[in-house]
Design a protein around this motif. Structure first.
Motif, PDB file in Angstrom:
ATOM      1  N   ARG A 199       0.873  -1.179   0.000  1.00  0.00           N
ATOM      2  CA  ARG A 199       0.000   0.000   0.000  1.00  0.00           C
ATOM      3  C   ARG A 199       0.906   1.225   0.000  1.00  0.00           C
ATOM      4  NH1 ARG A 199      -5.478  -0.167   3.118  1.00  0.00           N
ATOM      5  NH2 ARG A 199      -5.879   1.210   1.356  1.00  0.00           N
ATOM      6  N   ALA A 200       0.414   2.342  -0.498  1.00  0.00           N
ATOM      7  CA  ALA A 200       1.283   3.518  -0.697  1.00  0.00           C
ATOM      8  C   ALA A 200       1.975   3.948   0.591  1.00  0.00           C
ATOM      9  CB  ALA A 200       0.441   4.664  -1.266  1.00  0.00           C
ATOM     10  N   ASP A 201       1.261   3.904   1.713  1.00  0.00           N
ATOM     11  CA  ASP A 201       1.906   4.374   2.953  1.00  0.00           C
ATOM     12  C   ASP A 201       2.960   3.368   3.426  1.00  0.00           C
ATOM     13  OD1 ASP A 201      -1.251   4.034   4.841  1.00  0.00           O
ATOM     14  OD2 ASP A 201      -0.280   2.754   3.343  1.00  0.00           O
ATOM     15  N   THR A 202       2.705   2.082   3.192  1.00  0.00           N
ATOM     16  CA  THR A 202       3.723   1.066   3.527  1.00  0.00           C
ATOM     17  C   THR A 202       4.954   1.253   2.628  1.00  0.00           C
ATOM     18  OG1 THR A 202       1.859  -0.442   3.855  1.00  0.00           O
ATOM     19  CG2 THR A 202       4.070  -1.409   3.887  1.00  0.00           C
ATOM     20  N   ALA A 203       4.690   1.476   1.351  1.00  0.00           N
ATOM     21  CA  ALA A 203       5.797   1.633   0.393  1.00  0.00           C
ATOM     22  C   ALA A 203       6.670   2.827   0.774  1.00  0.00           C
ATOM     23  CB  ALA A 203       5.229   1.820  -1.015  1.00  0.00           C
ATOM     24  N   GLY A 204       6.047   3.873   1.264  1.00  0.00           N
ATOM     25  CA  GLY A 204       6.820   5.063   1.654  1.00  0.00           C
ATOM     26  C   GLY A 204       7.812   4.738   2.761  1.00  0.00           C
ATOM     27  N   VAL A 205       7.321   4.027   3.778  1.00  0.00           N
ATOM     28  CA  VAL A 205       8.205   3.678   4.901  1.00  0.00           C
ATOM     29  C   VAL A 205       9.322   2.734   4.431  1.00  0.00           C
ATOM     30  CG1 VAL A 205       8.287   2.581   7.184  1.00  0.00           C
ATOM     31  CG2 VAL A 205       6.326   4.005   6.566  1.00  0.00           C
ATOM     32  N   ALA A 206       8.943   1.767   3.606  1.00  0.00           N
ATOM     33  CA  ALA A 206       9.947   0.800   3.120  1.00  0.00           C
ATOM     34  C   ALA A 206      11.018   1.510   2.292  1.00  0.00           C
ATOM     35  CB  ALA A 206       9.243  -0.273   2.282  1.00  0.00           C
ATOM     36  N   ALA A 207      10.608   2.376   1.407  1.00  0.00           N
ATOM     37  CA  ALA A 207      11.575   3.077   0.537  1.00  0.00           C
ATOM     38  C   ALA A 207      12.476   4.005   1.358  1.00  0.00           C
ATOM     39  CB  ALA A 207      10.820   3.870  -0.526  1.00  0.00           C
ATOM     40  N   LEU A 208      11.881   4.703   2.314  1.00  0.00           N
ATOM     41  CA  LEU A 208      12.703   5.596   3.165  1.00  0.00           C
ATOM     42  C   LEU A 208      13.703   4.790   3.983  1.00  0.00           C
ATOM     43  CD1 LEU A 208       9.892   8.084   4.236  1.00  0.00           C
ATOM     44  CD2 LEU A 208      12.115   8.790   3.307  1.00  0.00           C
ATOM     45  N   ALA A 209      13.288   3.596   4.406  1.00  0.00           N
ATOM     46  CA  ALA A 209      14.221   2.743   5.184  1.00  0.00           C
ATOM     47  C   ALA A 209      15.422   2.358   4.328  1.00  0.00           C
ATOM     48  CB  ALA A 209      13.490   1.503   5.683  1.00  0.00           C
ATOM     49  N   LEU A 210      15.128   1.945   3.103  1.00  0.00           N
ATOM     50  CA  LEU A 210      16.233   1.549   2.200  1.00  0.00           C
ATOM     51  C   LEU A 210      17.193   2.724   1.984  1.00  0.00           C
ATOM     52  CD1 LEU A 210      14.501  -0.493  -0.669  1.00  0.00           C
ATOM     53  CD2 LEU A 210      15.975  -1.362   1.182  1.00  0.00           C
ATOM     54  N   VAL A 211      16.644   3.871   1.690  1.00  0.00           N
ATOM     55  CA  VAL A 211      17.488   5.042   1.371  1.00  0.00           C
ATOM     56  C   VAL A 211      18.269   5.504   2.600  1.00  0.00           C
ATOM     57  CG1 VAL A 211      17.408   7.489   0.723  1.00  0.00           C
ATOM     58  CG2 VAL A 211      16.090   5.807  -0.581  1.00  0.00           C
ATOM     59  N   GLN A 212      17.606   5.507   3.765  1.00  0.00           N
ATOM     60  CA  GLN A 212      18.311   5.939   4.980  1.00  0.00           C
ATOM     61  C   GLN A 212      19.447   4.964   5.329  1.00  0.00           C
ATOM     62  OE1 GLN A 212      18.550   8.628   6.164  1.00  0.00           O
ATOM     63  NE2 GLN A 212      16.745   9.508   7.117  1.00  0.00           N
ATOM     64  N   ALA A 213      19.167   3.677   5.134  1.00  0.00           N
ATOM     65  CA  ALA A 213      20.202   2.676   5.483  1.00  0.00           C
ATOM     66  C   ALA A 213      21.381   2.763   4.520  1.00  0.00           C
ATOM     67  CB  ALA A 213      19.593   1.278   5.453  1.00  0.00           C
ATOM     68  N   ALA A 214      21.054   3.026   3.235  1.00  0.00           N
ATOM     69  CA  ALA A 214      22.123   3.024   2.220  1.00  0.00           C
ATOM     70  C   ALA A 214      22.831   4.373   2.121  1.00  0.00           C
ATOM     71  CB  ALA A 214      21.527   2.665   0.855  1.00  0.00           C
ATOM     72  N   LEU A 215      22.071   5.462   2.210  1.00  0.00           N
ATOM     73  CA  LEU A 215      22.656   6.783   1.926  1.00  0.00           C
ATOM     74  C   LEU A 215      22.453   7.793   3.061  1.00  0.00           C
ATOM     75  CD1 LEU A 215      21.079   7.171  -1.664  1.00  0.00           C
ATOM     76  CD2 LEU A 215      23.419   6.422  -1.126  1.00  0.00           C
ATOM     77  N   GLY A 216      21.587   7.457   3.991  1.00  0.00           N
ATOM     78  CA  GLY A 216      21.179   8.483   4.966  1.00  0.00           C
ATOM     79  C   GLY A 216      21.920   8.390   6.285  1.00  0.00           C
ATOM     80  N   ASP A 217      21.198   8.654   7.372  1.00  0.00           N
ATOM     81  CA  ASP A 217      21.882   8.796   8.677  1.00  0.00           C
ATOM     82  C   ASP A 217      21.648   7.597   9.593  1.00  0.00           C
ATOM     83  OD1 ASP A 217      19.445  11.143  10.115  1.00  0.00           O
ATOM     84  OD2 ASP A 217      19.279   9.072   9.418  1.00  0.00           O
ATOM     85  N   TRP A 218      21.226   6.482   9.009  1.00  0.00           N
ATOM     86  CA  TRP A 218      21.028   5.323   9.893  1.00  0.00           C
ATOM     87  C   TRP A 218      22.345   4.712  10.310  1.00  0.00           C
ATOM     88  CZ3 TRP A 218      16.239   1.824   8.564  1.00  0.00           C
ATOM     89  CH2 TRP A 218      15.109   2.589   8.818  1.00  0.00           C
ATOM     90  N   ALA A 219      23.408   5.058   9.558  1.00  0.00           N
ATOM     91  CA  ALA A 219      24.702   4.431   9.919  1.00  0.00           C
ATOM     92  C   ALA A 219      25.441   5.319  10.909  1.00  0.00           C
ATOM     93  CB  ALA A 219      25.513   4.251   8.646  1.00  0.00           C
ATOM     94  N   ARG A 220      24.687   6.098  11.769  1.00  0.00           N
ATOM     95  CA  ARG A 220      25.379   7.002  12.703  1.00  0.00           C
ATOM     96  C   ARG A 220      25.134   6.530  14.139  1.00  0.00           C
ATOM     97  NH1 ARG A 220      24.364  13.236  12.039  1.00  0.00           N
ATOM     98  NH2 ARG A 220      25.384  13.102  14.062  1.00  0.00           N
ATOM     99  N   PRO A 221      25.988   5.620  14.660  1.00  0.00           N
ATOM    100  CA  PRO A 221      25.740   5.062  16.005  1.00  0.00           C
ATOM    101  C   PRO A 221      25.670   6.159  17.080  1.00  0.00           C
ATOM    102  CG  PRO A 221      27.953   4.509  15.218  1.00  0.00           C
ATOM    103  CD  PRO A 221      27.257   5.156  14.078  1.00  0.00           C
ATOM    104  N   ASP A 222      26.297   7.338  16.824  1.00  0.00           N
ATOM    105  CA  ASP A 222      26.299   8.365  17.882  1.00  0.00           C
ATOM    106  C   ASP A 222      24.900   8.898  18.132  1.00  0.00           C
ATOM    107  OD1 ASP A 222      26.703  11.404  16.078  1.00  0.00           O
ATOM    108  OD2 ASP A 222      26.471   9.422  15.228  1.00  0.00           O
ATOM    109  N   LEU A 223      23.976   8.634  17.213  1.00  0.00           N
ATOM    110  CA  LEU A 223      22.629   9.196  17.354  1.00  0.00           C
ATOM    111  C   LEU A 223      21.654   8.187  17.950  1.00  0.00           C
ATOM    112  CD1 LEU A 223      21.969  11.290  14.124  1.00  0.00           C
ATOM    113  CD2 LEU A 223      22.006  12.086  16.478  1.00  0.00           C
ATOM    114  N   GLU A 224      22.135   6.939  18.144  1.00  0.00           N
ATOM    115  CA  GLU A 224      21.164   5.920  18.555  1.00  0.00           C
ATOM    116  C   GLU A 224      20.560   6.245  19.919  1.00  0.00           C
ATOM    117  OE1 GLU A 224      23.328   2.781  15.775  1.00  0.00           O
ATOM    118  OE2 GLU A 224      23.317   2.326  17.927  1.00  0.00           O
ATOM    119  N   PRO A 225      19.196   6.196  20.008  1.00  0.00           N
ATOM    120  CA  PRO A 225      18.562   6.486  21.299  1.00  0.00           C
ATOM    121  C   PRO A 225      19.014   5.431  22.317  1.00  0.00           C
ATOM    122  CG  PRO A 225      16.887   6.025  19.614  1.00  0.00           C
ATOM    123  CD  PRO A 225      18.214   5.908  18.968  1.00  0.00           C
ATOM    124  N   GLY A 226      19.100   5.876  23.602  1.00  0.00           N
ATOM    125  CA  GLY A 226      19.606   4.988  24.661  1.00  0.00           C
ATOM    126  C   GLY A 226      18.733   3.765  24.819  1.00  0.00           C
TER     127      GLY A 226
END
Ligand code: SAM
Length: 226
Positions: A199-226
């Motif tokens: 569904r469109a809203d599911t696809a949005g979350v899935a696509a953002l996850a892929l992009v954040q993991a590959a190109l975005g800020d998910w690879a920043r351990p300093d930001l991980e919530p405690g």
């Protein structure tokens, strides 16, 4: 990097933030702090305005919270990754959901686009902005995603983006001529989200996850919530 406090209540305030500043609370903010969170004078929360970073603020007020006294900065202002979420808006509650999830996933811009099969003909930008603020308060974000006015057609937005744009079509999918137009653009990469139709809203979350993991800020351990 200071330890991030993801537990304290957070409030967006549209006012300059500096030590000793006193900010009057709007009625709904006072009600939220006093009646919903049951906080009282002397207790502290975190506040942000999207420009000056995050600050600790002490509640002031006799019967109910009526203002905040700014004490110390807890986080410097940061920037969201340059990721625009371009999407065919859905109706009401599902649009609220799409906006909130895009903010949680770190999109820095929300760009509705009215494609041929989009279900709605107009978008309530104020409601979208309110959802952006609510999501930012809840998920520890101190930069506010921008809400752009809807584009009337796909053609309007086919310039090469500075960062990354993620485009999600409507529930009815893209029209043939839209699909042809998109696939002709050298700067557009067609991303598969697997063998099932999401569904469109599911696809949005899935696509953002892929992009954040590959190109975005998910690879920043300093930001991980405690
Ligand atoms: N019948 C429509 C079609 O064939 O395109 C289904 C549209 S789907 C409900 C809504 C949007 O989510 C699509 O326009 C596309 O942008 C995205 N989407 C859904 N499933 C996808 C998948 N498996 N791969 C890539 N994008 C997908």
């Amino acid at each position: 990097m200071p330890e991030l406090d993801f537990r304290a209540p957070r409030l967006f305030v549209d006012a300059p933030l500096s030590p000793g500043e006193t900010i009057a609370l709007e009625r709904n903010q006072s009600n939220y702090l006093g009646n919903v969170l049951r906080l009282s004078a002397g207790e502290s929360i975190l506040v942000f305005n999207g420009r000056d970073g995050e600050w600790r603020a002490e509640i002031v007020g006799r019967k109910r919270p009526d203002s905040l006294m700014i004490t110390a900065q807890t986080r410097p202002q940061d920037r969201l990754p340059d990721i625009a979420y371009v999407f065919a808006p859905l109706k009401h509650a599902r649009l609220d959901y799409m906006v909130q999830k895009a903010v949680e996933m770190g999109a820095s811009k929300l760009q509705p686009v009215l494609t041929r099969f989009t279900q709605v003909s107009r978008v309530n930008s104020e409601r979208m902005r309110a959802n952006v603020i609510e999501a930012a308060e809840q998920c520890g974000i101190i930069s506010l995603a921008g809400v752009a006015e809807p584009m009337r057609a796909l053609q309007q937005g086919l310039t090469a983006p500075d960062g990354v744009d993620i485009l999600i079509g409507p529930e009815g999918g893209f029209a043939e001529e839209e699909r042809t137009l998109l696939l002709r653009q050298p700067q557009i990469l067609r991303l598969s989200l697997g063998p099932r139709i999401l569904r469109a809203d599911t696809a949005g979350v899935a696509a953002l996850a892929l992009v954040q993991a590959a190109l975005g800020d998910w690879a920043r351990p300093d930001l991980e919530p405690g």
